[in-house]
Design a protein around this motif. Structure first.
Motif, PDB file in Angstrom:
ATOM      1  N   HIS A 161      25.216 -65.205 -32.506  1.00 11.99           N
ATOM      2  CA  HIS A 161      24.130 -64.342 -31.795  1.00 11.99           C
ATOM      3  C   HIS A 161      24.472 -64.435 -30.403  1.00 11.99           C
ATOM      4  O   HIS A 161      24.396 -63.426 -29.728  1.00 11.99           O
ATOM      5  N   ALA A 162      25.124 -65.698 -29.872  1.00 12.41           N
ATOM      6  CA  ALA A 162      25.491 -65.613 -28.440  1.00 12.41           C
ATOM      7  C   ALA A 162      26.607 -64.712 -27.948  1.00 12.41           C
ATOM      8  O   ALA A 162      26.677 -64.155 -26.975  1.00 12.41           O
ATOM      9  N   ILE A 163      27.588 -64.860 -28.986  1.00 10.61           N
ATOM     10  CA  ILE A 163      28.770 -63.886 -28.822  1.00 10.61           C
ATOM     11  C   ILE A 163      28.380 -62.500 -28.917  1.00 10.61           C
ATOM     12  O   ILE A 163      28.545 -61.705 -27.869  1.00 10.61           O
ATOM     13  N   LEU A 164      27.389 -62.041 -29.655  1.00 12.92           N
ATOM     14  CA  LEU A 164      26.846 -60.847 -29.651  1.00 12.92           C
ATOM     15  C   LEU A 164      26.100 -60.291 -28.157  1.00 12.92           C
ATOM     16  O   LEU A 164      26.369 -59.416 -27.744  1.00 12.92           O
ATOM     17  N   ARG A 165      25.365 -61.169 -27.887  1.00 19.38           N
ATOM     18  CA  ARG A 165      24.681 -60.994 -26.557  1.00 19.38           C
ATOM     19  C   ARG A 165      25.658 -60.935 -25.691  1.00 19.38           C
ATOM     20  O   ARG A 165      25.539 -60.211 -24.543  1.00 19.38           O
ATOM     21  N   HIS A 166      26.549 -61.958 -25.486  1.00 17.54           N
ATOM     22  CA  HIS A 166      27.672 -61.768 -24.315  1.00 17.54           C
ATOM     23  C   HIS A 166      28.354 -60.636 -24.239  1.00 17.54           C
ATOM     24  O   HIS A 166      28.673 -59.887 -23.333  1.00 17.54           O
TER      25      HIS A 166
END
Length: 465
Positions: free
Chosen positions: A13-18
């Protein structure tokens, strides 16, 4: 499995947002664009894994060694998918270790900055002392004075103390629209003055390239930034180390067999030559003092064509073994031959009458190891207990690198040698709790998450590392 977990940073999820919302590359993708062949030795990848603040690993930065334009470099790259690249105490420690490696080995330093700055609630653990965050900037100045080049890319937020990292580097690149550089930020400006200012106007790429001069190069995209920094490195006049092709033989026995040889019972030691025969070129080993002090094996061999001295435990460090080790380490120092230490110490069974002799001999070897002015690399292949850690160039004796096999144990004592019968006045449950605590604190992973070493490595990768 742990390394796989770490490689995912703050999670999917964090990688997607980044990558999608913030239009930034994941830190490992950045390294692929920067490094010559996208391969590198990652340093202490498990740091912070079992001490999360929230629900993700706490390190928030990736450190390692790889080649850029043919030159060996140390890189320090913030991972903004982990709490926005916020700097925690373990992250500071990780970067300081990377700088130490750069200074000790005179390796060019590259900083990829993408961080929201220090985690304020833990300021007492990462700000005031000489081993805390400010030491990063001190080291930058010292490295510059030593003639070690440093370059930086501002590829995201660069806030508070972190803003000094690129401004103290020799040359810095900032990326349009995603790179920002300021001591505070728009929210604090609003709180302090009531004025709203955009990140771009306060500290964006155009401002620092055209007005402040804090950045030396403007890049319109991440890809352009890494091309730019490679061009910068090519003009540093920092010659690559001569890497002449050295022909070498593979070991006669497969390195994969090391998985079956990794010691799990530390009350005794397996013949260490079984391990050396799977690590040395052609399985050749020229032993030194083969019939004296046989609980320590010493001698010369080659690893990937490079001559090295070997100091390997083959049992407990007896009086004779320590004297032999002292003699051999001094020989290596005299001949400028790097030393590989293989630790697998066995608990002491010496009679009380011989302890004084052992102490004197071990003290002699400690002094030889501490003063040997050659590269030293230590690998803990089994148990590492008590003072033998010092004699065999453990962390406190500053080896250039220290790696552990996953089965390694690092402890003052082997808790399995504790008496299970409580002494007078002892509480049995307290003794059981102490043994469990010490057992948990002795594992390779407990050590590596606290950065007491440079990483846990798989036995079969030992030659490559």
């Amino acid at each position: 499995e742990l390394l796989e977990t770490v490689s995912k940073g703050g999670g999917e999820h964090a990688i997607l947002r980044h990558t999608q919302r913030n239009k930034k590359l994941f830190v490992r993708e950045r390294l692929k664009l920067l490094l010559d062949d996208a391969s590198f030795l990652e340093l202490s990848p498990l740091a912070g894994l079992d001490m999360p603040y929230g629900d993700v690993p706490a390190a928030g930065c990736l450190t390692g060694i790889g080649k850029i334009c043919g030159i060996w470099c140390v890189f320090m790259a913030n991972d903004a998918t982990v709490k926005g690249g916020t700097i925690y105490p373990i992250g500071v420690k990780k970067q300081l270790r990377a700088q130490e490696i750069a200074m000790q080995n005179r390796l060019l330093a590259v900083y990829l900055v993408d961080s929201g700055g220090a985690f304020l609630p833990l300021q007492s653990e990462l700000f005031p002392d000489k081993t805390h965050g400010g030491r990063l900037f001190y080291n930058e100045a010292i490295m510059s004075a030593m003639g070690i080049p440093q370059v930086a890319v501002v590829c995201g937020s660069c806030v508070a103390g972190g803003a000094y990292v690129p401004t103290m580097a020799e040359e810095a690149v900032i990326i349009d629209k995603i790179g920002t550089l300021f001591l505070a930020g728009p929210p604090l400006v609003k709180a302090a003055t009531g004025e709203y200012v955009s990140p771009e106007d306060l500290g964006g790429a155009k401002l620092h390239s055209e007005v402040s001069g804090c950045s030396d190069h403007f890049a319109s995209s991440e890809k352009e930034a890494y091309e730019c920094i490679r061009n910068v490195i090519s003009t540093l006049n920092y010659d690559p180390l001569p890497e002449e092709a050295v022909e070498h033989d593979s070991p006669l026995y497969s390195s994969d067999e090391l998985l079956g040889l990794a010691p799990q019972d530390y009350r005794c030691t397996l013949p260490v030559k079984l391990i050396l025969s799977r690590l040395m070129d052609g399985s050749r080993f020229q032993e030194f003092k083969a019939n004296y002090g046989t609980t320590l094996v010493t001698g010369f061999g080659h690893v990937e064509g490079r001559l090295v001295g070997i100091v390997a435990n083959n049992g407990e460090l007896s009086h004779d073994a320590s004297l032999k080790g002292s003699h051999f380490v001094q020989l290596c120092s005299q001949r400028s031959i790097p030393i590989l230490f293989f630790q697998n110490t066995a608990p002491h069974t010496a009679e009380p009458t011989s302890i004084s002799q052992v102490l004197k001999a071990q003290a002699s070897m400690m002094a030889a190891v501490a003063c040997a002015a050659v590269p030293k690399i230590t690998i803990v292949i089994g148990g590492c207990f008590g003072p033998d850690s010092y004699v065999m160039c453990g962390r406190s004796f500053s080896p250039n690198f220290l790696f552990l096999w996953p089965n390694a144990r690092v402890a003052l004592v082997d808790v399995r040698h504790f008496s299970t019968v409580p002494q007078a006045g002892d509480d049995e449950s307290e003794l059981k709790h102490l043994k469990e605590k010490l057992e948990a604190e002795s594992t390779a992973f407990y050590s590596s998450t606290r950065l007491w070493d440079d990483g846990v490595i798989l036995p079969q990768n030992t030659r490559k590392v």
